[in-house]
Design a protein around this motif. Structure first.
Motif, PDB file in Angstrom:
ATOM      1  N   ARG A  69       0.989  -1.192   0.171  1.00  0.00           N
ATOM      2  CA  ARG A  69      -0.206  -0.067   0.032  1.00  0.00           C
ATOM      3  C   ARG A  69       0.837   1.147  -0.058  1.00  0.00           C
ATOM      4  O   ARG A  69       2.022   1.211   0.612  1.00  0.00           O
ATOM      5  CB  ARG A  69      -0.867   0.210   1.164  1.00  0.00           C
ATOM      6  N   LEU A  70       0.535   2.256  -0.842  1.00  0.00           N
ATOM      7  CA  LEU A  70       1.366   3.347  -0.690  1.00  0.00           C
ATOM      8  C   LEU A  70       0.355   4.474  -0.380  1.00  0.00           C
ATOM      9  O   LEU A  70      -1.095   4.424  -0.633  1.00  0.00           O
ATOM     10  CB  LEU A  70       1.689   3.591  -2.225  1.00  0.00           C
ATOM     11  N   LYS A  71       0.893   5.675   0.214  1.00  0.00           N
ATOM     12  CA  LYS A  71      -0.072   7.185   0.492  1.00  0.00           C
ATOM     13  C   LYS A  71       1.015   8.302   0.215  1.00  0.00           C
ATOM     14  O   LYS A  71       2.216   7.968   0.616  1.00  0.00           O
ATOM     15  CB  LYS A  71      -0.341   6.835   1.778  1.00  0.00           C
ATOM     16  N   LEU A  72       0.384   8.930  -0.645  1.00  0.00           N
ATOM     17  CA  LEU A  72       1.344  10.268  -0.808  1.00  0.00           C
ATOM     18  C   LEU A  72       0.931  11.106   0.482  1.00  0.00           C
ATOM     19  O   LEU A  72      -0.029  11.541   0.576  1.00  0.00           O
ATOM     20  CB  LEU A  72       1.028  10.822  -2.319  1.00  0.00           C
ATOM     21  N   LEU A  73       1.975  11.600   0.927  1.00  0.00           N
ATOM     22  CA  LEU A  73       2.144  12.692   1.914  1.00  0.00           C
ATOM     23  C   LEU A  73       2.422  14.097   1.346  1.00  0.00           C
ATOM     24  O   LEU A  73       3.436  14.395   1.226  1.00  0.00           O
ATOM     25  CB  LEU A  73       3.118  12.472   3.381  1.00  0.00           C
ATOM     26  N   LEU A  80       4.735   7.211   1.777  1.00  0.00           N
ATOM     27  CA  LEU A  80       4.559   6.304   3.008  1.00  0.00           C
ATOM     28  C   LEU A  80       4.284   5.034   2.266  1.00  0.00           C
ATOM     29  O   LEU A  80       3.116   4.584   1.671  1.00  0.00           O
ATOM     30  CB  LEU A  80       3.382   6.430   3.929  1.00  0.00           C
ATOM     31  N   LEU A  81       5.251   3.988   2.378  1.00  0.00           N
ATOM     32  CA  LEU A  81       5.158   2.548   1.844  1.00  0.00           C
ATOM     33  C   LEU A  81       4.889   1.603   3.068  1.00  0.00           C
ATOM     34  O   LEU A  81       5.541   1.685   4.220  1.00  0.00           O
ATOM     35  CB  LEU A  81       6.523   2.022   1.275  1.00  0.00           C
ATOM     36  N   LEU A  82       3.842   0.602   2.953  1.00  0.00           N
ATOM     37  CA  LEU A  82       3.639  -0.183   3.860  1.00  0.00           C
ATOM     38  C   LEU A  82       3.789  -1.570   3.735  1.00  0.00           C
ATOM     39  O   LEU A  82       3.784  -2.149   2.759  1.00  0.00           O
ATOM     40  CB  LEU A  82       1.922  -0.017   4.104  1.00  0.00           C
ATOM     41  N   VAL A  83       4.592  -2.127   4.798  1.00  0.00           N
ATOM     42  CA  VAL A  83       5.008  -3.359   4.888  1.00  0.00           C
ATOM     43  C   VAL A  83       4.328  -4.243   5.982  1.00  0.00           C
ATOM     44  O   VAL A  83       4.792  -3.816   7.284  1.00  0.00           O
ATOM     45  CB  VAL A  83       6.661  -3.623   4.557  1.00  0.00           C
ATOM     46  N   VAL A  88       7.255   2.829   6.050  1.00  0.00           N
ATOM     47  CA  VAL A  88       8.418   3.562   5.743  1.00  0.00           C
ATOM     48  C   VAL A  88       8.169   4.669   4.720  1.00  0.00           C
ATOM     49  O   VAL A  88       7.431   4.625   3.906  1.00  0.00           O
ATOM     50  CB  VAL A  88       9.288   2.661   5.157  1.00  0.00           C
ATOM     51  N   ILE A  89       8.654   5.762   5.298  1.00  0.00           N
ATOM     52  CA  ILE A  89       8.755   7.136   4.430  1.00  0.00           C
ATOM     53  C   ILE A  89       9.922   7.251   3.616  1.00  0.00           C
ATOM     54  O   ILE A  89      10.906   7.114   4.122  1.00  0.00           O
ATOM     55  CB  ILE A  89       8.329   8.547   5.575  1.00  0.00           C
ATOM     56  N   GLY A  99      12.501   7.786  10.887  1.00  0.00           N
ATOM     57  CA  GLY A  99      12.064   6.484  11.282  1.00  0.00           C
ATOM     58  C   GLY A  99      10.994   5.790  10.713  1.00  0.00           C
ATOM     59  O   GLY A  99      10.325   6.518   9.889  1.00  0.00           O
ATOM     60  N   SER A 100      10.715   4.590  11.286  1.00  0.00           N
ATOM     61  CA  SER A 100       9.599   3.841  10.715  1.00  0.00           C
ATOM     62  C   SER A 100       8.463   4.171  11.680  1.00  0.00           C
ATOM     63  O   SER A 100       8.572   4.405  12.944  1.00  0.00           O
ATOM     64  CB  SER A 100       9.808   2.452  10.557  1.00  0.00           C
ATOM     65  N   LEU A 101       7.277   3.924  11.173  1.00  0.00           N
ATOM     66  CA  LEU A 101       5.885   3.922  11.980  1.00  0.00           C
ATOM     67  C   LEU A 101       5.492   2.499  11.976  1.00  0.00           C
ATOM     68  O   LEU A 101       5.131   1.891  10.980  1.00  0.00           O
ATOM     69  CB  LEU A 101       5.027   4.838  11.084  1.00  0.00           C
ATOM     70  N   VAL A 102       5.302   1.894  13.310  1.00  0.00           N
ATOM     71  CA  VAL A 102       4.846   0.861  13.624  1.00  0.00           C
ATOM     72  C   VAL A 102       3.371   1.012  13.928  1.00  0.00           C
ATOM     73  O   VAL A 102       3.260   1.459  15.192  1.00  0.00           O
ATOM     74  CB  VAL A 102       5.773   0.032  14.878  1.00  0.00           C
TER      75      VAL A 102
END
Length: 797
Positions: A69-73, A80-83, A88-89, A99-102
């Motif tokens: 999933r991708l989200k344009l900030l 924002l790339l989701l794993v 991960v930005i 840093g990463s968003l958990v």
């Protein structure tokens, strides 16, 4: 590559600019970021350049993972790339930023609002900070089983709204004002989140430093009422706007001296009004106890889990509170405060030190420059027995009389055992050593105050008990040069205890030697005191020598050890009698007349001009031939040596003649004596072999001196004759003058005029000679100062 045209539903035209070969895999998400396109597939994320069409892998996905999933900030213009549940930005080049968003759980959809990422899952909205990655807020909106949710945010960078849609409804959320967010976090006791938010806003320029300081102070008070005193003080210290007087109500109950200084600032009304620390702790413990009952009843309460699970006892909490508030007041002492606030800080800090019984800190504060109010502390310190602290405090405030009075009480209590120094209570020394040390400390501190004081009555009033403890300290008080006005010598001499003779002597010595005192009465008093002490010391030594056959040198060293002077009293007396001319020698002589102080008598007789008595003492009593001969040399007359010789040959009082001393005298000074008189004085009983050699040498020296005198006499006559002859030759010289001869002074023709000629051969007329004089020639040479030497018959011969 190619171009194609097609029609849109709204009538617009779509133009194909470039065809790009797609990456491997099925594209499930994509964003366009600057000149790049980020594509997500089941294999991973790739970056495709819109300029070159080249593709590069950002990173690959695990074999078992959720769809990408991708989200344009829009605000930062990043992606924002989701794993799985990790975000991960990355920037436009695909490089990770920050840093990463958990995320806590698997999410349904993502959105953006200001500096936060909004995710929805399981009927909850979670708000994550982009920079710090922390979850700052969780909001339930649909409950469990609501189904899949979708979140949408405004496309622009300044979006303020976010919409969340479920199967049945759409809910719009708006970002609260920063202050309201901070308040909400503080109400929920999320202090770290509140501070992080404030610091972020301050870094982005959306919040002033004053508001940051305000929040630190607010957090500090909240932590204080939550019984986290150390963390509370840390926030107090970070606040630049908080006033030290705001903590005064926690230390002293109202009303008090500083009640009006406390600002009536309730901040945001999130904490109770200030109260004494004991009440704060009692209320906090009561709150924890109440929360325990509520939790057992199934009611959720906002209480600190650490204190709830590990409750501390009241005594430990109170000690921690006092210790940390003391730390805050210590830091406030370095700030620029008004006088009244400084007084409150130092006085209340002394209260806190007293509560913890920190004696060293109390005394350090009291003895340093401070703003303590003595009236507020005096009764407390007296009742608690901290008299040393009170004495230091009075001294620092210039209350010298009260301070010295307290030290006197302490010295008396030390000696009677009524009071013990807390600093010495844990000492391994015995009580006797502690007693001496305590009394000595009291005397030392009192003497420091008196050394700087010019109050003569105060000094003389307390001089006695200080002298009883240490004569050295008493002397330092009397001879101090720190005071502006020196003491009256007459008053001091009258006040000194007659038994403390060395104090009197040291004081008089200081007046005479250091202060150049020329008072004859003080000089005489000093001499009499030294003489009396010398007589007593001499008699004491004789008695000890008769009773005890021990080492005399050892006894002398022991005496010196107990004295405040480094040299014996007799030596000091002798030095003073020889150096001073202002004492009355007859008065001193009357005192020592019947004693065995023969050298001192000799010095006094010498002052009185009694030469015979001085020689008798030196030659017969002391048998110091060298000193006797030196005194004869000082007299400077030949008859003095003859008188000394008579004393050696006829000592009288039944003593045997001192032939050895007589021979020594003849050997050293025989040439200055008349041989006939010496032979007349010699005793018939004197062995010839003792004096024969000396007499022969004396006779030879006599003849030698006579012949030397004849030679000198004849040489003098020759020089005189030579000078007369030269003078005659000069006066008999002929000078030829003609008509062309000129005066060397006025250049007039001499002709038949009278003229004169100087020894340097210059010729002047008689008129110029009268003007010049006979000593100075025309050339300026003065013949009385610069004599002309001409060789005569004696020199040439």
């Amino acid at each position: 590559m190619g171009k194609a045209k097609g029609m849109m539903a709204g009538g617009g035209t779509v133009v194909v600019l470039k065809e790009i070969q797609c990456v491997d895999g099925v594209v499930s998400s994509m964003v366009w970021l600057n000149d790049s396109i980020i594509v997500g597939t089941m294999n991973g994320y790739s970056l495709i350049s819109c300029v070159t069409g080249q593709s590069s892998v950002i990173f690959s996905l695990p074999d078992v993972s959720r769809p990408p999933r991708l989200k344009l900030l829009h605000k930062e213009w990043r992606a924002l790339l989701l794993v799985d549940n990790v975000g991960v930005i990355v920037d436009g080049h695909g490089q990770p930023v920050g840093g990463s968003l958990v995320f806590r759980n698997g999410l349904d959809s993502m959105g953006e609002i200001d500096s936060y990422v909004v995710v929805v899952s399981e009927g909850k909205i979670e708000l994550y900070h982009k920079r710090y990655g922390s979850c700052v807020q969780v909001l339930p909106f649909g409950g469990e089983g609501v189904g899949r949710c979708i979140v949408a945010s405004e496309e622009g960078s300044g979006g303020r709204l976010v919409a969340v849609a479920t199967a049945t409804k759409v809910v719009c959320y708006q970002k609260l004002r920063s202050v309201e967010q901070i308040k909400d976090l503080l109400r929920k006791k999320n202090y770290k989140g509140a501070i992080s938010l404030v610091e972020e806003l301050e870094a982005e320029g959306e919040m002033s430093k004053d508001l940051l300081s305000f929040v630190h102070a607010q957090v500090g008070f909240l932590l204080l009422f939550d019984l986290h005193f150390e963390e509370a003080v840390e926030h107090f210290l970070l606040s630049e706007t908080m006033q030290p007087s705001e903590v005064f109500p926690f230390i002293m109950r109202d009303p008090n001296r500083w009640s009006l200084l406390v600002p009536r600032n309730r901040y945001w009304g999130l904490h109770p009004p200030p109260a004494p620390l004991e009440d704060v702790i009692d209320d906090g413990l009561m709150t924890i106890q109440r929360a325990s009952f509520l939790r057992k009843a199934g009611v959720e309460t906002i209480v600190d889990n650490d204190l709830f699970l590990n409750p501390a006892n009241r005594a430990d909490l109170l000690e921690s509170a006092i210790k940390n508030i003391s730390r805050y007041l210590e830091a406030c002492r370095e700030k620029d405060l008004t006088q009244s606030v400084r007084e409150g800080v130092d006085t209340l800090l002394m209260y806190l030190y007293r509560a913890l019984n920190r004696v060293e800190d109390m005394e350090r504060l009291a003895s340093s420059t401070n703003w303590c109010v003595v009236e507020e502390l005096e009764q407390m310190l007296e009742e608690s027995g901290h008299l040393r602290t009170l004495a230091f405090l009075c001294a620092s405030k210039g209350m010298s009389s009260k301070a010295v009075h307290i030290w006197r009480i302490l010295a008396r209590n030390y000696s009677s055992g009524l009071w013990k120094d807390p600093a010495l209570e844990n000492s391994t020394q015995d009580s006797g050593e502690n007693l001496i040390s305590g009394r000595a400390i009291a005397a030392v501190e009192a003497s420091k105050i008196l050394e700087e004081s010019s109050d003569q009555d105060l000094i003389l009033q307390h001089l006695g008990w200080i002298a009883d403890i240490s004569q050295v300290l008493a002397v330092k008080v009397l001879t101090s040069d720190k005071r502006e006005i020196q003491l009256s010598p007459d008053e001091v001499v009258t006040t000194i205890d007659p038994q403390k003779v060395e104090i009197l002597q040291r004081y008089l010595q200081w007046l005479i030697e250091d202060q150049d005192c020329n008072d004859t009465q003080l000089h005489t008093l000093y001499a009499l005191s030294l003489a009396k002490s010398a007589i007593e010391a001499f008699e004491s030594e004789n008695i000890s020598e008769n009773l005890d056959s021990g080492n005399i040198e050892t006894r002398s060293l022991a005496t010196l050890k107990n004295s405040i002077f480094p040299i014996p009293v007799r030596e000091r007396l002798q030095i003073f009698l020889q150096s001073s001319d202002l004492y009355d020698p007859e008065e001193v002589l009357d005192l020592i007349e019947g004693s065995e102080l023969w050298l001192e008598k000799a010095i006094l007789y010498r002052r009185l001009g009694q030469e015979t008595l001085v020689l008798q003492i030196l030659a017969l009593k002391l048998e110091d031939s060298e000193a006797a001969e030196q005194y004869c040399a000082e007299i400077g007359r030949a008859d003095a040596y003859m008188q000394l010789l008579e004393m050696y040959l006829d000592p009288q009082d039944g003593k045997d003649p001192m032939f050895t001393a007589a021979v020594r005298l003849l050997h050293n000074h025989g040439e200055s004596l008349d041989p006939l008189q010496v032979l007349e004085k010699l005793s018939p009983d004197m062995p010839l072999q003792l004096a024969s050699e000396t007499l022969l040498r004396m006779f030879r020296a006599r003849v030698h001196h006579h012949r030397q005198g004849q030679i000198v006499h004849n040489l003098s006559r020759a020089v005189d004759i030579d000078a007369r002859l030269s003078r005659l030759e000069e006066r008999s010289r002929h000078v030829q003058i003609n008509d062309e001869s000129l005066c060397d002074s006025c250049n007039a023709r001499l002709g038949t005029k009278l003229f004169a000629m100087y020894p340097d051969d210059t010729v002047v007329c008689y008129k110029c000679y009268r003007r010049q004089g006979e000593s100075v020639s025309v050339s300026g040479r003065n013949f009385k100062e610069d004599i002309v030497i001409k060789p005569g018959w004696l020199v040439s011969r």
